[in-house]
Write a protein that holds these residues in place. Structure first.
Motif, PDB file in Angstrom:
ATOM      1  N   MET A   1       0.847  -1.200   0.000  1.00 63.30           N
ATOM      2  CA  MET A   1       0.000   0.000   0.000  1.00 63.30           C
ATOM      3  C   MET A   1       0.884   1.252   0.000  1.00 63.30           C
ATOM      4  SD  MET A   1      -3.100  -1.041  -0.125  1.00 63.30           S
ATOM      5  CE  MET A   1      -3.980   0.419   0.353  1.00 63.30           C
ATOM      6  N   VAL A   2       0.350   2.315  -0.611  1.00 55.93           N
ATOM      7  CA  VAL A   2       1.065   3.580  -0.666  1.00 55.93           C
ATOM      8  C   VAL A   2       0.678   4.420   0.538  1.00 55.93           C
ATOM      9  CG1 VAL A   2       1.523   5.621  -2.025  1.00 55.93           C
ATOM     10  CG2 VAL A   2       1.036   3.458  -3.158  1.00 55.93           C
ATOM     11  N   SER A   3       1.650   4.878   1.266  1.00 53.16           N
ATOM     12  CA  SER A   3       1.393   5.667   2.455  1.00 53.16           C
ATOM     13  C   SER A   3       0.898   7.054   2.071  1.00 53.16           C
ATOM     14  CB  SER A   3       2.666   5.772   3.308  1.00 53.16           C
ATOM     15  OG  SER A   3       2.456   6.636   4.399  1.00 53.16           O
ATOM     16  N   VAL A   4      -0.126   7.511   2.793  1.00 53.24           N
ATOM     17  CA  VAL A   4      -0.656   8.844   2.520  1.00 53.24           C
ATOM     18  C   VAL A   4       0.301   9.922   3.002  1.00 53.24           C
ATOM     19  CG1 VAL A   4      -3.041   8.060   2.596  1.00 53.24           C
ATOM     20  CG2 VAL A   4      -1.929   8.783   4.707  1.00 53.24           C
ATOM     21  N   HIS A   5       1.267   9.541   3.843  1.00 51.72           N
ATOM     22  CA  HIS A   5       2.218  10.510   4.363  1.00 51.72           C
ATOM     23  C   HIS A   5       3.457  10.631   3.482  1.00 51.72           C
ATOM     24  CE1 HIS A   5      -0.177  10.730   8.009  1.00 51.72           C
ATOM     25  NE2 HIS A   5      -0.125   9.413   8.113  1.00 51.72           N
ATOM     26  N   ASP A   6       3.487   9.935   2.353  1.00 51.07           N
ATOM     27  CA  ASP A   6       4.615  10.002   1.428  1.00 51.07           C
ATOM     28  C   ASP A   6       4.123  10.585   0.113  1.00 51.07           C
ATOM     29  OD1 ASP A   6       6.905   9.758   0.010  1.00 51.07           O
ATOM     30  OD2 ASP A   6       7.282   7.659   0.490  1.00 51.07           O
ATOM     31  N   PRO A   7       4.119  11.906  -0.014  1.00 50.48           N
ATOM     32  CA  PRO A   7       3.564  12.498  -1.242  1.00 50.48           C
ATOM     33  C   PRO A   7       4.379  12.181  -2.483  1.00 50.48           C
ATOM     34  CG  PRO A   7       4.604  14.183   0.131  1.00 50.48           C
ATOM     35  CD  PRO A   7       4.585  12.927   0.948  1.00 50.48           C
ATOM     36  N   VAL A   8       5.680  11.955  -2.333  1.00 49.68           N
ATOM     37  CA  VAL A   8       6.509  11.667  -3.509  1.00 49.68           C
ATOM     38  C   VAL A   8       6.118  10.332  -4.120  1.00 49.68           C
ATOM     39  CG1 VAL A   8       8.865  11.307  -4.304  1.00 49.68           C
ATOM     40  CG2 VAL A   8       8.390  13.070  -2.597  1.00 49.68           C
ATOM     41  N   ARG A   9       6.023   9.300  -3.295  1.00 48.03           N
ATOM     42  CA  ARG A   9       5.620   7.994  -3.807  1.00 48.03           C
ATOM     43  C   ARG A   9       4.166   8.013  -4.279  1.00 48.03           C
ATOM     44  NH1 ARG A   9       8.590   3.525  -2.837  1.00 48.03           N
ATOM     45  NH2 ARG A   9       6.712   2.248  -2.740  1.00 48.03           N
ATOM     46  N   GLY A  10       3.331   8.749  -3.593  1.00 49.30           N
ATOM     47  CA  GLY A  10       1.956   8.846  -4.033  1.00 49.30           C
ATOM     48  C   GLY A  10       1.828   9.499  -5.397  1.00 49.30           C
ATOM     49  N   ALA A  11       2.589  10.583  -5.639  1.00 46.67           N
ATOM     50  CA  ALA A  11       2.561  11.234  -6.947  1.00 46.67           C
ATOM     51  C   ALA A  11       3.141  10.328  -8.024  1.00 46.67           C
ATOM     52  CB  ALA A  11       3.329  12.557  -6.873  1.00 46.67           C
ATOM     53  N   ALA A  12       4.202   9.575  -7.680  1.00 47.02           N
ATOM     54  CA  ALA A  12       4.798   8.663  -8.661  1.00 47.02           C
ATOM     55  C   ALA A  12       3.828   7.551  -9.038  1.00 47.02           C
ATOM     56  CB  ALA A  12       6.095   8.081  -8.111  1.00 47.02           C
ATOM     57  N   PHE A  13       3.142   6.979  -8.048  1.00 47.90           N
ATOM     58  CA  PHE A  13       2.148   5.963  -8.341  1.00 47.90           C
ATOM     59  C   PHE A  13       1.009   6.527  -9.187  1.00 47.90           C
ATOM     60  CE2 PHE A  13       3.681   2.915  -5.085  1.00 47.90           C
ATOM     61  CZ  PHE A  13       3.510   1.759  -5.832  1.00 47.90           C
ATOM     62  N   GLY A  14       0.595   7.760  -8.893  1.00 50.01           N
ATOM     63  CA  GLY A  14      -0.473   8.370  -9.679  1.00 50.01           C
ATOM     64  C   GLY A  14      -0.079   8.582 -11.130  1.00 50.01           C
ATOM     65  N   GLU A  15       1.162   9.038 -11.363  1.00 55.09           N
ATOM     66  CA  GLU A  15       1.597   9.259 -12.743  1.00 55.09           C
ATOM     67  C   GLU A  15       1.737   7.942 -13.488  1.00 55.09           C
ATOM     68  OE1 GLU A  15       4.896  11.928 -15.175  1.00 55.09           O
ATOM     69  OE2 GLU A  15       5.268  11.387 -13.079  1.00 55.09           O
ATOM     70  N   LEU A  16       2.276   6.910 -12.826  1.00 58.45           N
ATOM     71  CA  LEU A  16       2.389   5.606 -13.466  1.00 58.45           C
ATOM     72  C   LEU A  16       1.012   5.040 -13.781  1.00 58.45           C
ATOM     73  CD1 LEU A  16       4.031   3.160 -14.383  1.00 58.45           C
ATOM     74  CD2 LEU A  16       4.064   2.367 -12.007  1.00 58.45           C
ATOM     75  N   ARG A  17       0.063   5.186 -12.852  1.00 60.72           N
ATOM     76  CA  ARG A  17      -1.285   4.676 -13.081  1.00 60.72           C
ATOM     77  C   ARG A  17      -1.961   5.401 -14.241  1.00 60.72           C
ATOM     78  NH1 ARG A  17      -2.862   5.615  -8.473  1.00 60.72           N
ATOM     79  NH2 ARG A  17      -2.322   3.614  -7.509  1.00 60.72           N
ATOM     80  N   ARG A  18      -1.794   6.721 -14.314  1.00 62.62           N
ATOM     81  CA  ARG A  18      -2.406   7.484 -15.411  1.00 62.62           C
ATOM     82  C   ARG A  18      -1.808   7.109 -16.754  1.00 62.62           C
ATOM     83  NH1 ARG A  18      -2.026  11.578 -11.479  1.00 62.62           N
ATOM     84  NH2 ARG A  18      -0.054  12.292 -12.401  1.00 62.62           N
ATOM     85  N   PHE A  19      -0.497   6.904 -16.793  1.00 67.26           N
ATOM     86  CA  PHE A  19       0.107   6.545 -18.079  1.00 67.26           C
ATOM     87  C   PHE A  19      -0.357   5.163 -18.538  1.00 67.26           C
ATOM     88  CE2 PHE A  19       3.428   4.581 -20.655  1.00 67.26           C
ATOM     89  CZ  PHE A  19       3.565   5.529 -21.664  1.00 67.26           C
ATOM     90  N   ARG A  20      -0.479   4.214 -17.628  1.00 67.88           N
ATOM     91  CA  ARG A  20      -0.943   2.889 -18.010  1.00 67.88           C
ATOM     92  C   ARG A  20      -2.382   2.944 -18.533  1.00 67.88           C
ATOM     93  NH1 ARG A  20       1.560  -1.725 -16.362  1.00 67.88           N
ATOM     94  NH2 ARG A  20      -0.394  -2.762 -15.791  1.00 67.88           N
ATOM     95  N   GLN A  21      -3.213   3.743 -17.927  1.00 74.41           N
ATOM     96  CA  GLN A  21      -4.572   3.890 -18.428  1.00 74.41           C
ATOM     97  C   GLN A  21      -4.593   4.567 -19.788  1.00 74.41           C
ATOM     98  OE1 GLN A  21      -6.387   6.056 -15.214  1.00 74.41           O
ATOM     99  NE2 GLN A  21      -6.905   4.201 -14.041  1.00 74.41           N
ATOM    100  N   GLU A  22      -3.752   5.572 -19.969  1.00 79.56           N
ATOM    101  CA  GLU A  22      -3.705   6.251 -21.259  1.00 79.56           C
ATOM    102  C   GLU A  22      -3.131   5.340 -22.335  1.00 79.56           C
ATOM    103  OE1 GLU A  22      -4.312   9.311 -23.980  1.00 79.56           O
ATOM    104  OE2 GLU A  22      -5.063   9.010 -21.934  1.00 79.56           O
ATOM    105  N   PHE A  23      -2.132   4.537 -21.975  1.00 77.86           N
ATOM    106  CA  PHE A  23      -1.572   3.588 -22.945  1.00 77.86           C
ATOM    107  C   PHE A  23      -2.631   2.570 -23.380  1.00 77.86           C
ATOM    108  CE2 PHE A  23       0.800  -0.548 -23.471  1.00 77.86           C
ATOM    109  CZ  PHE A  23       1.204  -0.293 -24.769  1.00 77.86           C
ATOM    110  N   TYR A  24      -3.438   2.114 -22.450  1.00 82.35           N
ATOM    111  CA  TYR A  24      -4.508   1.185 -22.816  1.00 82.35           C
ATOM    112  C   TYR A  24      -5.542   1.860 -23.724  1.00 82.35           C
ATOM    113  CZ  TYR A  24      -8.222  -2.293 -22.341  1.00 82.35           C
ATOM    114  OH  TYR A  24      -9.189  -3.227 -22.596  1.00 82.35           O
TER     115      TYR A  24
END
Length: 490
Positions: A1-24
């Protein structure tokens, strides 16, 4: 799970998730098969060897036939994917400048007689270091470079060169469209530093600068050591009758007596190269002739730039260092260019070789050139699939753990190589978007009846030898009367 107290990892997961959705969303035919094939490339235990072996990866839930069908019959909205690539976070230089490297790499297909549009590709490093020509598909790649020593780049565009294409014209059109997408994505705004485009000696730097003269870019290319440039024309003598000269004196790279006093000179101590001495001369230009690309009407342009001569004490490989000549499209070195700018330019050029790490990664690990694909369209489709897989590795870079081998040294989180990030992608994949549907049960087709030969053999295609920049004239050389090679005049 991504910690809500780690904004860097949260932003990285969000960008990776958005790119995978856009690639699909960019996959318009056989989307599930193509997407799972890309995941198989990312999650395989070792280097990719064939499409059939990718079907055995757990993330690829379909049969081996769907892997081939995804490459042959799948469809990718390339323009939408290019727009998505322009919108991801890109590395920048210390001054906030975007640095783009351009280069051509080849997918060699020497025995693929049924594959059309193959071109003889210049290849080095085979045998005893000889340069030989091998049939294949050349691809022009543009990638954003990182400022420091790294094996990472950010690929932004791939384009295959067709027979008869001019590499400089294709690259200029690539860069023009890419800059339009970067501006639309907000990667470059009015008032930002000009984008620096770095290329090797295979590109004609002055011509690239002329083709892109209306864009906010600067060109930095390497020149051959046998070039001869011209200085600016001297002021016109009022007593002289006739047409004024367009070129000044010669600047011969191989003759130090013609160099004169440099406009800028700097010395830097480096860890790898020892003492690095750089000299710069302002407002030098090649003398163009009406041949090849300069066959239009009107006077030939004067494309002035700054020439940088770099000399180092040693090379990491132990070989004898040779001087490096660079041409930069900026001028007026005596007015605006400082020694720090000269050091920044030649150090930026050295970062261009980081793109070789990307070529080696996509070829040797991600298996870009492994499938025996027949049609160029399928090769382009597989190329974009591998490129999308590499981009996902780059976006997962701040998220991956160091799953090192027992004999490997530990590495910091920001120093993980693409291969090490790929080892942990299987664990990261479950926390990102996986939009594919479950496969439906199917039965294999009957195929060709046993004992019945193929009645429609594939068509054979010739290899294209000449391109737009290759001369078609041939000359017979007599070893007894061959004269020494003349110096290059432009």
């Amino acid at each position: 799970m991504v910690s809500v107290h780690d904004p860097v990892r949260g932003a990285a997961f969000g960008e990776l998730r958005r790119f995978r959705q856009e690639f699909y969303a960019c996959l318009t035919a056989r989307a599930d098969a193509v997407f799972e094939l890309a995941d198989a490339v990312l999650c395989a235990d070792g280097p990719v060897r064939s499409l059939a072996e990718l079907s055995l990866v757990a993330e690829h839930r379909r049969g081996h036939g769907s892997a081939y069908a995804a490459v042959v019959d799948g469809r990718i909205d390339v323009e939408r994917l290019r727009t998505a690539l322009a919108g991801v976070s890109l590395p920048r230089a210390a001054d906030g400048r975007l640095v783009l490297a351009v280069d051509i790499t080849c997918w060699l297909r020497p025995e693929a007689q049924t594959s059309p549009e193959r071109i003889l590709c210049h290849t080095r490093g085979r045998g005893k270091g000889q340069a030989i020509m091998i049939p294949g598909w050349p691809y022009s790649m543009i990638a954003a470079l990182e400022p420091g020593r790294s094996s990472w780049t950010a690929p932004l565009d791939f384009q295959r060169l067709a027979p008869g294409d001019d590499a400089a014209s294709v690259t200029a059109a690539q860069l023009r469209h890419l800059l339009d997408r970067l501006m639309a994505a907000g990667q470059w705004r009015q008032g930002d530093p000009d984008v620096l485009i770095v290329a090797d000696a295979g590109y004609d730097g002055p011509r690239l600068a002329w083709l892109l003269r209306d864009l906010p870019v600067q060109i930095l290319t390497r020149l051959r050591s046998d070039r001869v440039l011209r200085r600016a024309a001297p002021p016109r003598d009022p007593t002289f009758i006739g047409r004024p000269p367009r070129h000044g004196g010669e600047f011969i790279f191989a003759d130090p007596a013609t160099w004169g006093v440099p406009d800028v000179s700097t010395t830097t101590e480096t860890r790898l190269y020892g003492t690095a001495t750089a000299q710069a001369w302002d407002r030098l230009h090649p003398r163009l002739t009406r041949r090849a690309a300069w066959t239009g009407s009107g006077d030939l342009p004067i494309i002035a730039g700054t020439v940088i001569h770099l000399q180092v004490d040693r090379l990491p490989s132990g070989a004898t260092p040779k001087p490096v000549w660079l041409w930069w499209s900026g001028v007026h070195a005596t007015d605006t260019t400082s020694p720090a700018d000269v050091d920044r330019l030649w150090q930026t050029f050295l970062r261009r070789f980081d793109i070789e790490h990307t070529f080696r990664m996509i070829k040797q690990t991600l298996g870009w050139t492994c499938p025996k694909i027949r049609s160029p369209a399928a090769a382009d489709r597989w190329t974009w699939l591998v490129l999308a897989a590499y981009i996902q590795l780059r976006l997962a870079r701040p998220l991956a753990a160091d799953l090192r081998r027992p004999w490997e040294k530990p590495a910091a989180a920001h120093r993980l190589t693409p291969a090490r990030v790929r080892r942990d992608f299987r664990h990261l994949r479950t926390k990102t978007a996986c939009p594919t549907a479950a496969p439906k049960p199917t039965r294999p087709g009957p195929g060709r009846p046993a004992g019945q030969p193929n009645q429609r053999p594939a068509q054979r295609h010739d290899v294209h030898i000449v391109t737009a920049t290759t001369s078609t004239r041939t000359s017979k050389k007599n070893t007894a009367t061959t004269k020494p090679r003349p110096r290059r005049r432009g």
